[in-house]
Design an enzyme around this catalytic site. Structure first.
Site, PDB file in Angstrom:
ATOM      1  N   TYR A  57       0.843  -1.204   0.000  1.00  0.00           N
ATOM      2  CA  TYR A  57       0.000   0.000   0.000  1.00  0.00           C
ATOM      3  C   TYR A  57       0.868   1.239   0.000  1.00  0.00           C
ATOM      4  O   TYR A  57       1.937   1.254   0.579  1.00  0.00           O
ATOM      5  CB  TYR A  57      -0.941   0.023   1.211  1.00  0.00           C
ATOM      6  CG  TYR A  57      -0.267  -0.038   2.548  1.00  0.00           C
ATOM      7  CD1 TYR A  57       0.091  -1.259   3.119  1.00  0.00           C
ATOM      8  CD2 TYR A  57       0.031   1.113   3.263  1.00  0.00           C
ATOM      9  CE1 TYR A  57       0.708  -1.321   4.356  1.00  0.00           C
ATOM     10  CE2 TYR A  57       0.657   1.055   4.503  1.00  0.00           C
ATOM     11  CZ  TYR A  57       0.998  -0.160   5.036  1.00  0.00           C
ATOM     12  OH  TYR A  57       1.615  -0.219   6.260  1.00  0.00           O
ATOM     13  N   ASP A  67       0.550   8.494   2.803  1.00  0.00           N
ATOM     14  CA  ASP A  67       1.013   9.867   3.001  1.00  0.00           C
ATOM     15  C   ASP A  67       0.923  10.209   4.471  1.00  0.00           C
ATOM     16  O   ASP A  67       0.148   9.614   5.212  1.00  0.00           O
ATOM     17  CB  ASP A  67       0.107  10.852   2.231  1.00  0.00           C
ATOM     18  CG  ASP A  67       0.196  10.674   0.741  1.00  0.00           C
ATOM     19  OD1 ASP A  67       1.179  11.119   0.149  1.00  0.00           O
ATOM     20  OD2 ASP A  67      -0.734  10.069   0.161  1.00  0.00           O
ATOM     21  N   LYS A  68       1.682  11.210   4.875  1.00  0.00           N
ATOM     22  CA  LYS A  68       1.472  11.794   6.188  1.00  0.00           C
ATOM     23  C   LYS A  68       0.537  12.985   6.007  1.00  0.00           C
ATOM     24  O   LYS A  68       0.675  13.746   5.050  1.00  0.00           O
ATOM     25  CB  LYS A  68       2.822  12.249   6.788  1.00  0.00           C
ATOM     26  CG  LYS A  68       3.693  11.084   7.270  1.00  0.00           C
ATOM     27  CD  LYS A  68       3.019  10.312   8.387  1.00  0.00           C
ATOM     28  CE  LYS A  68       3.982   9.323   9.042  1.00  0.00           C
ATOM     29  NZ  LYS A  68       3.248   8.494  10.032  1.00  0.00           N
ATOM     30  N   HIS A  72       5.943   3.983  16.875  1.00  0.00           N
ATOM     31  CA  HIS A  72       5.486   3.215  15.718  1.00  0.00           C
ATOM     32  C   HIS A  72       6.394   1.999  15.508  1.00  0.00           C
ATOM     33  O   HIS A  72       5.930   0.876  15.301  1.00  0.00           O
ATOM     34  CB  HIS A  72       5.529   4.145  14.505  1.00  0.00           C
ATOM     35  CG  HIS A  72       4.990   3.586  13.242  1.00  0.00           C
ATOM     36  ND1 HIS A  72       3.645   3.516  12.968  1.00  0.00           N
ATOM     37  CD2 HIS A  72       5.621   3.080  12.144  1.00  0.00           C
ATOM     38  CE1 HIS A  72       3.458   3.001  11.757  1.00  0.00           C
ATOM     39  NE2 HIS A  72       4.641   2.724  11.243  1.00  0.00           N
ATOM     40  N   GLN A  99       9.271  -5.891   6.356  1.00  0.00           N
ATOM     41  CA  GLN A  99       8.810  -4.764   5.540  1.00  0.00           C
ATOM     42  C   GLN A  99       9.922  -4.189   4.675  1.00  0.00           C
ATOM     43  O   GLN A  99      11.093  -4.266   5.017  1.00  0.00           O
ATOM     44  CB  GLN A  99       8.275  -3.661   6.448  1.00  0.00           C
ATOM     45  CG  GLN A  99       9.342  -3.093   7.374  1.00  0.00           C
ATOM     46  CD  GLN A  99       8.848  -1.923   8.207  1.00  0.00           C
ATOM     47  OE1 GLN A  99       7.669  -1.645   8.275  1.00  0.00           O
ATOM     48  NE2 GLN A  99       9.766  -1.227   8.843  1.00  0.00           N
ATOM     49  N   SER A 127      -0.284   6.702  13.263  1.00  0.00           N
ATOM     50  CA  SER A 127      -1.274   6.306  12.245  1.00  0.00           C
ATOM     51  C   SER A 127      -2.620   6.970  12.478  1.00  0.00           C
ATOM     52  O   SER A 127      -3.212   7.528  11.561  1.00  0.00           O
ATOM     53  CB  SER A 127      -1.483   4.781  12.244  1.00  0.00           C
ATOM     54  OG  SER A 127      -0.381   4.107  11.694  1.00  0.00           O
TER      55      SER A 127
END
Lengths: 257, 257, 257, 257, 257
Positions: free
Chosen positions: D153, D156-157, D180, D193, D231
């Site tokens: 996916y 954006d921030k 995080h 990741q 998030s």
């Protein structure tokens, strides 16, 4: 419940912006004869439309549009929506239509609003100024300006919790409209406009069609207006399309590239 | 946790807006015989639908839609969703369907809400006023108005942090609905409506179908309502489509352009 | 940095909503023999899927969807994503697939959350109530309800500055979930649901699949819930699709119209 | 004017997610010989890509994607964008390409940021810890994890008036990133990741590619993170795609269904 | 009504970003002779465009674009919109066009604004600094930088209730622009830009075209700017496209893969 006073409005001609993309591959590969027939059909359609052969009054013009979303835009002004529907349908009977896709459109009706000086026009008890009457009439049944370039965009007034046009008192809206109009006046002779309303007719509330010989004037006008609160705070814009107006007889030259 | 009281609702007929674009190139190039068969099939389909040959009750009509998103819209009202599905499927069996694409649709059910005077209708202990009963019945099982033009749009009530319809107390919503209805009444005889709910059935919460002989009345009504807080603060609109109602027998004339 | 406590979750079967549009023109024009082969293939595929011939456990069903976005929806529940991928691929091997386009889909996994009474189920030190265990198990490995209509929609919880579900304390969320569940209970026997999570699997956070004999019950349930703060303030909905469940043997009747 | 301090960043390999849908109708109907040639071409392409035959370093893998948006995703990591463009172009020369459409893509570059412990790595005056150096190097030039499932996916921030990541002081952002990261660490060994930046390269700011043997771990990780303010308040997510990693030699089995 | 002072602007050449996808299947299967003719046509078109054979002044270049949205982008700078329309049309006459779709485009005009030091340039009473004059002239009639990579994106300035660029006083905007420009200067020699305005010409307010030998410099520049309030608070970005600049003579190599 704080219902705000809407302005009076008058409506004139219905307006269709009929955008088409051209299938250039099919065009390139079509036999010369078929292309000639298609052009003859297309020119005849556009000339009849511009001559308003199909209705008592109105106007039509043709635009060569830049960019991938459309190649042609036919703009029609007519007394009824049925007239527009007939024009839309009639084009599909031309041989030219076989080389196009109906990629975009906008349905609206020319509109004048009773803000500011136009107020008297809508007041049954007032005698409207004859100049104002002529002005409003010219907005409702406009001559299509003879200018090189045409820009079209639909727009809405915002209804945010902070910027809610429809929750402003009438006088505040009238002041905004007047300030907005003042900017427009400084472009008199350079940019001309047709304003049409489209609530219930298409996805936005208004359509704006601008005409200018120099497209930089259109950009400058819109940029300057964006600093006016009527735009900076209350306007939401849809897509923008720009193109070059052309006479039906020039269709062949356009299609030839 | 501040749950708000929903209004009672009654549901009537399920409603399908079935939008189709026509492949005009294929139509233009089809042999006359094939077009005749397609038209005969299409007319038979529309006449049977309007005669509600397929169900105990309901209604159907046909609309010639302006713009590029659709050319035709078939509107069907029937007792069950299965009836609508059958109608949708049956059209695909006609020769006419070969010339169309299923470009858009909306699924909903006619709805009446227990705000304001309608309250008693929903109260098992109250005896509802016979006039109100007839009124609500006419909203749930409406005759399709015999008017020249039809406008359709889906809509939602907002759930913003500032404008949250579903977080308003019942009485405040009832007052909004009543004010909203008052505007509608001033257009009585000019604009008629079918309101249908679609929570769980399609992408928005309601569908609104307006009928008028003069499309400017539709524009004026919607514009005026936009200044009412029920719209200015609480309504979110989807796409708008406008078209001309026509009788099945006129299908050939429409397709001929 | 104010990290909030997530609920425990348990996952069961992976779930695929596999939406297809039918190319009705191709179907209408196909020779009877080819249609028969396609139907035989399709029925065999659906019967094998419903019999879960391809995996140890799960379930499948078929839905005739209303509107232009899809005609068919196959819903599959299976122990692994690979099982779902195999089912998706296997359909493409049928002759029926040649008459369909893969127009939409949703990938998720059945989920139960440790809010409210379900808390003990997730507590390694607690002995969960056997009834609760059975209830959660039935949510993770559900029988597909035998109801006439199926509604599907994906959804997210909001993360606005005002309405931020993920920034609420655990107890507040648990209270919301409990209030939300209370509404659901009043529809017991009328509307049944399968809740599936999809974070990292598809574009929204959850999928909701509702089953009812009367689609008005689905509308009423969703409308009533919209007045509950868990929805009015914290829910964001995606597209909604509604259709009629059918047995594999009825595929021919459906395709015939 | 309150300019905030950006973190230092290091970039490694450019990354292309190349999504393809398969034209299953064409595949089903193609002669066996043509399918064999297509498979041979496809396997050779994928094996050469995974062997990085075209560049000095990098990596490639293949994913069978669930749902209608894509069937295959080729992920390529290479030293330059030109390398990626060449790989994209080379695939089009295979016979397999004739059976696919290029339905989606994402262009990015592996990235490490100088928040938290990584700070010294970017400080020319500091001697970075060798473990940190190895860690950052492994993020910039990653081995593609050998896991069954892959989720992708873009994100954006946020830059809202309330939640504006880019207006937070450096230390606050560093704290968020550390919190995080702490969640990520609890999934060590379960979810791996690859983080890549894409400002100026594609429509979002970052791409995230997660690898896990159990897709429920991906869902759990993302769900847990959603309750972390980095998030819940500051992340905006794009589309999500999930699929199964496969070896080039298994392409035939995948295409066979 | 608080109208803010717009900056003066000067406009130079009109600019067309003409994006095309290639139909690789058709290309692969075309006879060698047809491909040769298409390449000869394409090279001749691009060479003539880069030589500005069609107008008094301007410039053109070609870009091989990564990802599924486009394969090629032709960028044209010319004195009039008609020149651009002619170039767009002329390409459709080449044999190469038969292998492409017109998938995206952007219409704008090079622009310089009278913020900061440029103020005098726009002041009829001031004598602008010759260096400033040359600088502004170079922005209005730019040489297309000879760099390996090109990134394009359209953008708008925000008009939110909190972040409303068009409601800021002139001096505040000037300060923002100056701070924004300071970041750009630190990338001098690494990233060069062409800024073009598009109000009334296309869907956004500006187009930004960046040129760099190292695409990571583009990413770093944009990322660093995102922490500057002119971006973090006031910029809204559209799509981003990245590609490799190539000379017309290399078209064959590109198409060969």
């Amino acid at each position: 419940m704080d219902r705000r006073t809407p302005p009076d409005t008058a409506e004139g001609w219905y307006m269709l912006h009929d955008f088409r993309t051209v299938d250039w591959d099919a065009w390139r590969e079509a036999p010369a004869r078929r292309r000639e027939r298609a052009l003859a059909d297309g020119v005849a359609y556009l000339e009849a439309a511009e001559a308003v052969a199909d209705a008592d009054s109105g106007g039509s013009t043709s635009v060569a549009v830049l960019g991938h979303e459309a190649d042609l835009c036919f703009i029609h002004l007519r007394p009824t929506l049925s007239d527009l529907n007939a024009l839309e349908r009639r084009f599909e009977r031309t041989e030219l239509a076989a080389f196009t896709e109906h990629s975009d459109s906008y349905v609206s009706v020319t509109e004048a609003s009773g803000y500011g000086g136009a107020n008297d026009y809508f007041d049954p008890d007032a005698e409207a100024d004859p100049g104002m009457k002529r002005y409003i009439e010219s907005r409702l049944h406009p001559d299509i300006p003879d200018a090189d370039y045409v820009s079209f965009y639909p727009m809405d007034k915002r209804r945010d919790s902070e910027y809610n046009w429809y929750d402003l008192p009438f006088d505040e809206r009238a002041e905004h409209m007047s300030s907005h109009g003042d900017i427009g006046k400084t472009y008199a002779g350079k940019v001309r406009q047709i304003i049409s309303g489209s609530a219930g007719l298409d996805d936005h509330e208004w359509g704006v069609t601008l005409f200018a010989d120099d497209p930089a004037d259109i950009k400058d006008l819109l940029y300057e207006m964006r600093f006016d609160p009527s735009s900076s705070k209350f306007a939401e814009f849809g897509r923008f399309r720009i193109g070059r107006q052309f006479e039906p007889a020039k269709l062949g030259a356009y299609m030839a590239g």
